[in-house]
Every structure is written in C-alpha cells, then in structure tokens.
Design a protein around this motif. Sequence first.
Motif, PDB file in Angstrom:
ATOM      1  N   MET A   1       1.245  -0.874   0.372  1.00  0.00           N
ATOM      2  CA  MET A   1       0.106  -0.165   0.047  1.00  0.00           C
ATOM      3  C   MET A   1       0.497   0.889  -0.069  1.00  0.00           C
ATOM      4  O   MET A   1       1.783   0.544   0.922  1.00  0.00           O
ATOM      5  N   ASP A   2       0.373   2.644  -0.627  1.00  0.00           N
ATOM      6  CA  ASP A   2       0.864   3.303  -0.555  1.00  0.00           C
ATOM      7  C   ASP A   2       0.961   4.207   0.488  1.00  0.00           C
ATOM      8  O   ASP A   2      -0.673   4.561   0.958  1.00  0.00           O
ATOM      9  N   PHE A   3       1.727   5.200   1.511  1.00  0.00           N
ATOM     10  CA  PHE A   3       1.645   5.830   2.568  1.00  0.00           C
ATOM     11  C   PHE A   3       2.527   7.304   2.432  1.00  0.00           C
ATOM     12  O   PHE A   3       3.179   6.811   1.107  1.00  0.00           O
ATOM     13  N   TYR A   4       2.351   8.222   2.684  1.00  0.00           N
ATOM     14  CA  TYR A   4       2.966   9.342   3.172  1.00  0.00           C
ATOM     15  C   TYR A   4       3.913   8.968   4.122  1.00  0.00           C
ATOM     16  O   TYR A   4       3.920   9.747   5.153  1.00  0.00           O
ATOM     17  N   ASN A   5       4.803   9.364   4.172  1.00  0.00           N
ATOM     18  CA  ASN A   5       5.494   9.442   5.471  1.00  0.00           C
ATOM     19  C   ASN A   5       6.499  10.966   5.487  1.00  0.00           C
ATOM     20  O   ASN A   5       7.480  11.866   5.221  1.00  0.00           O
ATOM     21  N   VAL A   6       5.686  11.572   6.742  1.00  0.00           N
ATOM     22  CA  VAL A   6       6.258  13.064   7.097  1.00  0.00           C
ATOM     23  C   VAL A   6       6.920  12.918   7.080  1.00  0.00           C
ATOM     24  O   VAL A   6       8.434  14.202   6.694  1.00  0.00           O
ATOM     25  N   LYS A   7       8.185  12.328   7.846  1.00  0.00           N
ATOM     26  CA  LYS A   7       9.763  13.167   8.074  1.00  0.00           C
ATOM     27  C   LYS A   7      10.588  12.883   6.798  1.00  0.00           C
ATOM     28  O   LYS A   7      11.279  13.832   6.358  1.00  0.00           O
ATOM     29  N   ASN A  18       1.889  -6.441   6.205  1.00  0.00           N
ATOM     30  CA  ASN A  18       2.282  -5.202   7.332  1.00  0.00           C
ATOM     31  C   ASN A  18       2.011  -3.966   7.793  1.00  0.00           C
ATOM     32  O   ASN A  18       1.881  -4.022   8.942  1.00  0.00           O
ATOM     33  N   CYS A  19       1.346  -4.507   7.086  1.00  0.00           N
ATOM     34  CA  CYS A  19      -0.463  -3.889   7.754  1.00  0.00           C
ATOM     35  C   CYS A  19      -1.316  -4.164   8.809  1.00  0.00           C
ATOM     36  O   CYS A  19      -1.178  -5.744   8.305  1.00  0.00           O
ATOM     37  N   GLU A  20      -2.046  -2.912   9.120  1.00  0.00           N
ATOM     38  CA  GLU A  20      -3.136  -3.295  10.181  1.00  0.00           C
ATOM     39  C   GLU A  20      -3.715  -2.626  10.220  1.00  0.00           C
ATOM     40  O   GLU A  20      -3.948  -1.483   9.571  1.00  0.00           O
ATOM     41  N   LYS A  21      -5.724  -3.458  10.166  1.00  0.00           N
ATOM     42  CA  LYS A  21      -6.506  -2.063   9.777  1.00  0.00           C
ATOM     43  C   LYS A  21      -6.675  -2.047  11.520  1.00  0.00           C
ATOM     44  O   LYS A  21      -7.011  -2.985  12.586  1.00  0.00           O
ATOM     45  N   ILE A  22      -7.480  -0.717  11.548  1.00  0.00           N
ATOM     46  CA  ILE A  22      -7.660   0.126  12.874  1.00  0.00           C
ATOM     47  C   ILE A  22      -8.969   0.814  12.920  1.00  0.00           C
ATOM     48  O   ILE A  22      -9.229   1.059  11.861  1.00  0.00           O
ATOM     49  N   ILE A  23      -9.951   0.584  14.205  1.00  0.00           N
ATOM     50  CA  ILE A  23     -10.810   1.373  13.805  1.00  0.00           C
ATOM     51  C   ILE A  23     -10.716   2.817  14.876  1.00  0.00           C
ATOM     52  O   ILE A  23     -10.282   2.356  16.166  1.00  0.00           O
ATOM     53  N   TYR A  24     -10.837   3.917  14.829  1.00  0.00           N
ATOM     54  CA  TYR A  24     -10.494   4.569  15.689  1.00  0.00           C
ATOM     55  C   TYR A  24     -12.457   5.644  15.943  1.00  0.00           C
ATOM     56  O   TYR A  24     -12.504   5.287  15.086  1.00  0.00           O
ATOM     57  N   LYS A  25     -12.356   5.583  17.507  1.00  0.00           N
ATOM     58  CA  LYS A  25     -13.812   5.403  17.940  1.00  0.00           C
ATOM     59  C   LYS A  25     -13.479   7.312  18.934  1.00  0.00           C
ATOM     60  O   LYS A  25     -13.071   6.708  19.527  1.00  0.00           O
ATOM     61  N   LYS A  26     -14.195   7.303  18.991  1.00  0.00           N
ATOM     62  CA  LYS A  26     -14.720   9.163  19.524  1.00  0.00           C
ATOM     63  C   LYS A  26     -15.937   9.556  19.843  1.00  0.00           C
ATOM     64  O   LYS A  26     -16.986   9.170  19.047  1.00  0.00           O
ATOM     65  N   ALA A  40       1.121   1.396   9.514  1.00  0.00           N
ATOM     66  CA  ALA A  40       2.012   0.421   9.773  1.00  0.00           C
ATOM     67  C   ALA A  40       3.171   1.467  10.034  1.00  0.00           C
ATOM     68  O   ALA A  40       3.412   2.337   9.893  1.00  0.00           O
ATOM     69  N   LYS A  41       4.413   0.000   9.804  1.00  0.00           N
ATOM     70  CA  LYS A  41       5.798   0.977  10.567  1.00  0.00           C
ATOM     71  C   LYS A  41       6.084   0.815   9.081  1.00  0.00           C
ATOM     72  O   LYS A  41       6.652  -0.024   8.482  1.00  0.00           O
ATOM     73  N   ASP A  42       7.535   2.115   8.923  1.00  0.00           N
ATOM     74  CA  ASP A  42       8.188   2.414   7.707  1.00  0.00           C
ATOM     75  C   ASP A  42       9.416   1.402   8.160  1.00  0.00           C
ATOM     76  O   ASP A  42       9.705   1.505   9.315  1.00  0.00           O
ATOM     77  N   ASP A  43       9.940   1.865   6.864  1.00  0.00           N
ATOM     78  CA  ASP A  43      11.451   0.822   7.394  1.00  0.00           C
ATOM     79  C   ASP A  43      12.764   1.481   8.413  1.00  0.00           C
ATOM     80  O   ASP A  43      13.393   1.422   9.086  1.00  0.00           O
ATOM     81  N   ASP A  44      12.148   2.824   8.350  1.00  0.00           N
ATOM     82  CA  ASP A  44      12.808   4.112   9.651  1.00  0.00           C
ATOM     83  C   ASP A  44      12.684   3.960  10.598  1.00  0.00           C
ATOM     84  O   ASP A  44      12.646   4.711  11.401  1.00  0.00           O
ATOM     85  N   GLY A  45      10.901   3.411  10.993  1.00  0.00           N
ATOM     86  CA  GLY A  45      11.045   3.241  12.344  1.00  0.00           C
ATOM     87  C   GLY A  45      10.048   4.302  12.588  1.00  0.00           C
ATOM     88  O   GLY A  45       7.947   4.179  13.690  1.00  0.00           O
TER      89      GLY A  45
END
Length: 54
Positions: A1-7, A18-26, A40-45
Amino acid sequence: MDFYNVKKRAHVEIAEKNCEKIIYKKETSKGIQERYAIRAKDDDGTNVTRFITK
C-alpha cells in the motif's frame, strides 16, 4: 500500500502483510464516530496511517 511518510516527505510503499486495520472511535454529542484506517511502520521506524472508507 502507498503511504505518505512525514519525516521523509515522500510517498513510501509498504507490503500489505505488514499493515494492520484499525478503527478509531470517538464519542461526540451525536453519538460515537468511527474512522477506519490502515496503520504500518516504515523501515526507518516511522508510524504511518492511511484513512480509508468502510
């Protein structure tokens, strides 16, 4: 999957295994709001998140 790494300030490709589905509840005044995302976690952490539709 394609993500944007801010760093890195760049798009990164991470394997789906390596990806995980999650639900944020508010809790709001109108009830409980749910947002669906893939984390997910990128290779630089760096933790990366992509919000998706249900």
